[in-house]
Design an enzyme around this catalytic site. Structure first.
Site, PDB file in Angstrom:
ATOM      1  N   ASP A 198      -1.829  -0.643   5.931  1.00  0.00           N
ATOM      2  CA  ASP A 198      -2.075  -0.047   7.248  1.00  0.00           C
ATOM      3  C   ASP A 198      -3.521   0.375   7.452  1.00  0.00           C
ATOM      4  OD1 ASP A 198      -1.897   3.430   7.145  1.00  0.00           O
ATOM      5  OD2 ASP A 198      -1.770   2.189   5.365  1.00  0.00           O
ATOM      6  N   ASP A 225       0.863  -1.177   0.000  1.00  0.00           N
ATOM      7  CA  ASP A 225       0.000   0.000   0.000  1.00  0.00           C
ATOM      8  C   ASP A 225       0.904   1.232   0.000  1.00  0.00           C
ATOM      9  OD1 ASP A 225      -2.356   1.672   0.450  1.00  0.00           O
ATOM     10  OD2 ASP A 225      -1.555   1.886   2.478  1.00  0.00           O
ATOM     11  N   ASP A 245      -7.226  -1.628   3.263  1.00  0.00           N
ATOM     12  CA  ASP A 245      -6.304  -2.721   2.954  1.00  0.00           C
ATOM     13  C   ASP A 245      -6.758  -4.050   3.548  1.00  0.00           C
ATOM     14  OD1 ASP A 245      -4.516  -0.899   1.719  1.00  0.00           O
ATOM     15  OD2 ASP A 245      -3.696  -0.361   3.675  1.00  0.00           O
TER      16      ASP A 245
END
Length: 651
Positions: free
Chosen positions: A547, A348, A551
């Protein structure tokens, strides 16, 4: 004593004994406590036997069998009668009871200890498995905290607060500043900035106005909004995230299914062989029945999977302890093994490769002005703003001597104006500032265009009739991000990609800075999930590093989910298999190295354990070993592979 009575005793009695420390004790801890009690009783039984207190030992050791082994026996018998299959749980009980029976028959009571140790190992394993199974429930509970329970709906010209479940398509709801958006909707009036980083991964709050869609779980900024519900509440983006996490976590990986099949086949072979060894030798080899039973029970002891289990679990626990010392939290041993097999990693962007917090990264002053002048003037008016960009500017000017502006007026989406010591200060985008100062300097325009191409947000600062400078705002790339990507490639990771909900320009800028070539931008949570599935088809074992809430589905779907411990959301931490406690990206390479070392040690240990089992079985069949030697060989191999596994404690 039934398993349910044992669990009820543990759940109710222990908190009464230790009310202050164990006031949070629940039923989900009973398996772990049962394993601890089993081990404690085993130790007391061994101690009593060592002192010659046979009566006390014969009371303590059966209690250890019951408390530690009932669950395995229940599962083994359930599998036998419902699925018509044998598994290692049942084999363990047969081997343990056989060892105990043989110990009583031959008055070799240490064999009862051997059976109790076998039960203890399986009790510990069962407790760890129960913990892993409860992760899904905790993840869903964390996700549910992000959704509002009620919404303020307009009906018949009046505001009514009703449960989310009662909302209907077409309802109009009111969301005040600072509140969580209760359901997906379209803005029918109002203007505000929304923090939807947890949903889409965008690093900056997004400005929303009439006609635009907002997502449930986003946090409203400074403006009141009126929304129109355009889809059922259960179809909102956050609810889809919840369902995706639940679905991905309940899908058993192929490796787990293979292990379960292997265990049952192994148990079936051993049980059949044990029955044949207890019946056929008198007819085929002419053995007497006492020798036959003796050899059959010895076979059950030496063939039990104690050494095989010790070949794996101590190694994984040592690796987990090693990782914990280095700020890497492995939630289960299976993921320690799995991370060593990773061939592709998806990162990410916001909060993972970047810090997730916007900062002033560059200040450009116009002629006759200094960078300090630009920052002080901007901070004087932005000190009255709640916008994240304004806060970043004030933070950057913290050590400078500046004063708070007066008569401050903010124009949503454009900029802010105020009076600083009788000077009007204008801060905002190019068009907003140009409306006050006239034409913008060509040199600063060119600089601003270059900064925007780099994915940075440009804030213009001016006074009446003149521009004094520019301030570039950006989400900063983590210091170790580029070095981490380089090391991962050296470790042989075949593919590294970046996934983000942010715009393509910003995404490619960050990817270029850290050395990632393959970028997927402007993704919703379900899009990230699709990318992970695509990577799994090509590379089989895929890790996801993230995080945010957005996600969570990808973290759950990936073979290994890795979350940032400090920056990570609650649901990301619950869903992930590995947590980087200090947000140090370089620890990902350490985790992969630990995983590969654990694989090598486990393979070595399995080879040693199987070799001992084969040699002991051959010796037992040929009559060259007696039961004490068989037990020594069996326990010796267990100790040997356990000590081998402890090598992973070293860095």
């Amino acid at each position: 004593m039934s398993r349910f009575r044992v669990r009820a005793f543990l759940v109710n009695a222990i908190p009464m004994l230790y009310p202050q420390r164990l006031n949070q004790f629940t039923k989900e801890h009973a398996d772990a406590v049962a394993a601890l009690v089993c081990g404690f009783l085993l130790f007391l039984g061994w101690f009593a036997l060592h002192l010659g207190w046979l009566g006390l030992a014969l009371l303590l050791l059966p209690a250890a069998y019951v408390i530690g082994g009932y669950e395995s026996a229940r599962e083994g018998l359930t599998t036998l009668f419902k699925e018509k299959e044998l598994d290692v749980d049942l084999l363990m009980i047969v081997a343990a009871v056989g060892a105990a029976s043989l110990g009583l028959w031959k008055q070799e009571y240490h064999l009862i200890i051997d059976g109790a140790i076998l039960i203890l190992i399986f009790a510990i394993s069962g407790a760890l498995e129960g913990y892993a199974m409860r992760r899904t429930e905790r993840s869903i509970r964390s996700l549910m905290k992000l959704t509002a329970d009620t919404a303020r709906v307009l009906r018949q010209g009046r505001e009514q607060e009703i449960p989310i479940s009662q909302l209907q398509v077409g309802d109009e709801i009111v969301v005040k500043p600072g509140e969580i958006i209760p359901t997906d909707g379209l803005i029918v009036s109002g203007y505000s900035t929304l923090n939807q980083a947890a949903i889409t991964g965008e690093s900056l709050p997004v400005e929303k106005t009439v006609g635009e869609e907002v997502f449930a779980g986003s946090i409203n900024g400074y403006g009141a909004l009126k929304l129109k519900v355009h889809k059922p509440a259960e179809s909102s983006l956050i609810q889809r995230v919840i369902r995706l996490v639940e679905q991905a976590q309940t899908e058993a990986p192929p490796s787990q299914e293979f292990i379960e099949r292997f265990e049952r086949r192994y148990a079936l072979v051993i049980v059949i062989a044990g029955i044949m060894l207890a019946i056929l030798p008198p007819f085929v080899l002419g053995w007497d029945w006492e020798t036959t039973i003796y050899r059959a029970l010895t076979f059950l002891v030496v063939a039990s999977p104690c050494a095989l289990m010790a070949a794996i679990m101590p190694t994984l626990l040592s690796g987990i302890a090693n990782g914990a010392r280095q700020g890497i939290l492995f939630k289960n041993g299976a993921q320690l093994e799995m991370v060593g097999k990773v061939r592709a990693i998806a990162f990410d962007k916001t909060g993972t490769l970047t810090t997730g917090q916007v900062q002033v990264c560059q200040v450009i002053a116009a002629d006759d002005f200094s960078e300090a002048n630009v920052l002080k003037s901007a901070a004087s008016v932005e000190s009255s703003s709640e916008h994240p960009i304004g806060k970043a500017i004030v933070q950057a000017a913290g050590d400078l001597d500046w004063v708070h502006a007066v008569e401050v007026q903010a124009v949503p989406g454009l900029g802010i104006v105020g009076m600083e010591q009788e000077k009007k200060i204008i801060v905002g985008n190019a068009n907003f500032v140009q409306g006050y100062v006239g034409n913008l300097p060509d040199k600063l325009r060119e600089t601003a265009e270059c900064l925007e191409k780099e994915g940075k947000t440009v804030v213009w600062v001016g006074q009446i009739e003149q521009v004094i400078g520019l301030i570039a705002i950006a989400d900063q790339v983590r210091d170790q991000a580029a070095a981490t990507i380089t090391r991962l490639r050296k470790l042989g990771v075949a593919e590294i990609v970046m996934l983000t909900g942010d715009n393509r320009r910003t995404a490619h800028t960050v990817a270029q800075a850290v050395g990632i070539e393959r970028v997927y931008a402007e993704l919703l949570p379900e899009d990230k999930l699709d990318v992970i599935r695509s990577l799994q088809k090509q590379y089989q074992t895929v890790a996801m590093v993230g995080d945010g809430i957005n996600d969570a589905p990808a973290l759950a779907q990936a073979n290994v989910g890795i979350a940032m411990g400090v920056a990570g959301s609650d649901v990301a931490l619950e869903t992930a298999d590995i947590v980087l406690m200090a947000d140090k990206l370089e620890k990902i390479a350490v985790a992969i190295h630990l995983g590969r070392r654990s694989q090598n040690i486990v393979q070595q240990n399995i080879t040693v354990a199987l070799s001992f089992i084969v040699l002991l079985l051959i010796g037992n069949f040929l009559g060259n070993i007696n039961l004490p030697i068989g037990v020594i060989g069996h326990e010796g191999s267990t100790v040997l592979v356990t000590l081998s596994g402890l090598r992973l404690l070293k860095k």
